[in-house]
Motif scaffolding. Structure first.
Motif, short mmCIF file in Angstrom:
data_model
loop_
_atom_site.label_atom_id
_atom_site.label_comp_id
_atom_site.label_asym_id
_atom_site.label_seq_id
_atom_site.Cartn_x
_atom_site.Cartn_y
_atom_site.Cartn_z
N ILE A 196 38.14 -14.61 6.15
CA ILE A 196 37.69 -13.36 5.20
C ILE A 196 35.45 -13.49 5.70
O ILE A 196 34.97 -12.24 6.20
CB ILE A 196 37.35 -13.26 4.27
CG1 ILE A 196 38.70 -13.06 3.70
CG2 ILE A 196 36.41 -12.51 3.41
CD1 ILE A 196 39.52 -12.82 2.47
N PRO A 197 34.90 -14.45 6.14
CA PRO A 197 33.89 -14.03 6.16
C PRO A 197 33.87 -13.42 8.00
O PRO A 197 32.35 -12.64 8.22
CB PRO A 197 33.30 -15.75 6.24
CG PRO A 197 33.93 -16.58 4.84
CD PRO A 197 35.32 -15.63 5.63
N ALA A 198 34.39 -14.14 8.60
CA ALA A 198 34.33 -13.09 10.29
C ALA A 198 35.01 -12.08 9.81
O ALA A 198 34.06 -11.00 11.01
CB ALA A 198 35.40 -14.22 10.92
N LEU A 199 35.45 -11.34 9.23
CA LEU A 199 35.26 -10.11 9.16
C LEU A 199 34.57 -9.20 8.00
O LEU A 199 34.30 -8.31 9.04
CB LEU A 199 36.97 -9.69 8.46
CG LEU A 199 38.57 -10.88 9.34
CD1 LEU A 199 39.58 -10.27 8.45
CD2 LEU A 199 38.89 -9.61 10.27
N VAL A 200 34.31 -10.14 7.67
CA VAL A 200 32.90 -8.90 6.42
C VAL A 200 31.51 -8.81 7.80
O VAL A 200 31.42 -8.51 7.77
CB VAL A 200 31.96 -9.83 5.49
CG1 VAL A 200 31.19 -9.49 4.98
CG2 VAL A 200 33.58 -9.95 4.44
N ARG A 201 30.99 -10.16 8.80
CA ARG A 201 30.22 -10.71 9.71
C ARG A 201 30.57 -9.01 10.83
O ARG A 201 30.13 -8.84 11.05
CB ARG A 201 30.42 -11.32 9.89
CG ARG A 201 29.17 -12.29 9.00
CD ARG A 201 28.91 -13.80 9.60
NE ARG A 201 30.06 -14.17 10.78
CZ ARG A 201 31.00 -15.40 9.86
NH1 ARG A 201 30.59 -16.15 9.14
NH2 ARG A 201 31.81 -16.18 10.99
N SER B 66 32.82 -6.44 10.65
CA SER B 66 32.71 -5.37 9.23
C SER B 66 30.93 -4.29 9.78
O SER B 66 30.81 -3.66 10.03
CB SER B 66 32.96 -4.95 8.42
OG SER B 66 32.95 -3.61 7.64
N ARG B 67 29.84 -5.55 9.32
CA ARG B 67 28.84 -5.14 9.67
C ARG B 67 28.07 -4.74 10.19
O ARG B 67 27.52 -3.79 10.46
CB ARG B 67 27.83 -6.05 8.36
CG ARG B 67 28.40 -6.56 6.89
CD ARG B 67 27.25 -7.77 6.79
NE ARG B 67 28.01 -8.12 5.06
CZ ARG B 67 26.97 -9.35 4.15
NH1 ARG B 67 27.58 -9.71 4.91
NH2 ARG B 67 28.15 -8.84 3.38
N LYS C 296 27.04 1.52 14.72
CA LYS C 296 27.52 2.83 14.75
C LYS C 296 26.31 3.83 14.19
O LYS C 296 25.91 4.95 14.14
CB LYS C 296 28.09 3.04 13.81
CG LYS C 296 29.78 2.20 14.50
CD LYS C 296 29.82 3.96 15.56
CE LYS C 296 31.55 3.10 16.39
NZ LYS C 296 31.59 3.92 17.67
N ALA C 297 25.15 3.06 13.35
CA ALA C 297 24.10 3.57 12.87
C ALA C 297 22.99 4.62 14.49
O ALA C 297 22.89 5.26 13.92
CB ALA C 297 23.10 2.72 12.23
#
Length: 412
Positions: A379-384, A386-387, A393-394
């Motif tokens: 989960i932490p790797a997926l969150v990083r 995703s961020r 993309k910004a």
């Protein structure tokens, strides 16, 4: 997750998965002194470890073709010799009736009958037959002379479970040899019905050795063994007792189950060396042995569920040659599990299979929990990730917005 789903038993006919590799581990452990180590843990450790090893081999031999029974017969005889040794008899008193007490005489007589049962009638040696007949006669005479159906295992101490095993061995005698103990068995069952634990309607855990009156509520460590043997004594009575036991002792703590409580639902009590620790009131040892009792009674779903639990929580280590649980630190646990996986009646069939109390869906909470635990480290790797994706993309989004504003100004 696979250990919860893959069948871990083979019922009463097939070869139980992994049991022969368990027995290979146990034989090596016994040769290295595991019996003496078990004796230091509880009073019957040496005896029980060898007895369960021998009984499991008898069960394996009963499932194999005649030509494959030689190993089972050899190992079961080896275990029986250890029970007949000074080390096997050491904890027990020769002054009891029958000598060395009902625990020693009942379990050893049951294994002796199993050794005879592995052999065709024409191949049974006269010395083995004589010893089985003599020991059965001594047990029968002790029950006939006693004022209580529960004989003593130690001076001044009696547990109904021990007399249940001994009575099953007398029924096995009548199956293998000439019928002789039907009257003894019938009187015993009637006397037991008059001395049930009033709180549960089951055989009590401990009784007054002089009268047979209950002194301790029925407990799962003894009930799980009683339910394994009682079907060979009186199938109809056994069916009644098994349903009472299942209704009052099988539980789903925290929604995760099945498991077996040491004390009946709504009652708590202290742990001891037989029950082991009791987290949420559950006894791991009783849960393992109850799997065998369920299998004997035809309660396939519960037997499979309890065995799957053992496969999950027992941390089995597999090799091509051996299989051990809990890193092999407690061989007596491996012995009880092997004995439970091979369970089936030796004398009588259950009067009727009990109604199922368990569906496949008991696994769902466990599977959800395991899925969460398996996903949690990612989960932490997926969150990083995703961020990082949003951050990359910004700038593109800002450039797109600028181009849109420029295009609108040009159109105006």
């Amino acid at each position: 997750m696979a250990r919860l789903v893959v069948p871990a038993t083979a019922g009463t006919n097939g070869a139980p998965p992994g049991v022969q590799r368990q027995l290979a581990f146990l034989r090596a452990a016994l040769d290295d002194g595991a019996g003496d180590e078990a004796q230091r843990l509880f009073p019957e450790g040496y005896f029980f470890l060898h007895a369960l090893y021998g009984l499991s081999w008898v069960e394996i031999g009963m499932r194999e073709e005649r030509g494959a029974r030689s190993e089972a017969l050899r190992e079961a005889r080896w275990a029986l010799e250890r029970l007949d040794s000074p080390s096997g008899r050491a904890p027990f008193s020769a002054g009891l009736v029958p000598s060395y007490g009902v625990f020693y005489r009942g379990w050893s007589n049951w294994l002796r009958g199993g050794v005879l049962g592995l052999q065709p009638a024409a191949d049974r040696g006269p010395e083995e037959l004589r010893r089985f007949a003599d020991d059965s006669e001594a047990l029968g005479a002790a029950f006939d002379a006693a004022k209580t159906p529960f004989l003593s295992a130690y001076p001044g101490q009696a547990w109904p479970v021990d007399s249940t095993v001994a009575m099953a061995s007398l029924r096995l005698h009548d199956k293998l040899l000439a019928p002789h103990f039907a009257g003894t068995v019938d009187r015993w069952v009637r006397a037991v019905r008059d001395r049930l634990d009033p709180r549960t309607g089951l055989l009590p855990h401990r009784v007054d050795p002089a009268t047979g009156a209950p002194t301790e509520v029925a407990r799962a460590t003894s009930q799980s063994v009683i339910q394994r043997f009682l079907v060979d004594v009186d199938p109809a009575f056994a069916g009644e007792q098994y349903l009472r036991f299942r209704d009052r002792y099988v539980a789903f703590p925290l929604g995760l189950g099945p498991a077996v409580r040491e004390y009946p639902d709504g009652t708590d009590g202290p742990a001891d060396v037989d029950s082991g620790p009791l987290p949420l009131g559950v006894s791991a040892s009783a849960s393992v042995v109850t799997a065998g009792a369920a299998q004997v009674h035809g309660d396939t779903a519960l037997a499979e569920g309890l065995t799957n639990h053992s496969e999950l929580l027992g941390l089995p280590l597999d090799t091509p040659w051996t299989k051990r649980y809990a890193f092999g630190l407690l061989p007596i646990g491996d012995a009880f599990l092997a004995w439970s996986k091979t369970a089936r009646p030796w004398v009588s069939q259950p009067a009727a299979a009990p109604p199922a109390s368990l569906t496949w869906w008991w696994r769902l909470p466990w599977l959800c929990l395991l899925a969460f635990l398996g996903a949690a480290p990612w989960i932490p790797a997926l969150v990083r990730r995703s961020r990082g994706w949003r951050a990359s993309k910004a700038p593109e989004a800002c450039d797109d917005a600028k181009r849109d504003r420029s295009a609108r100004r040009q159109r105006r």
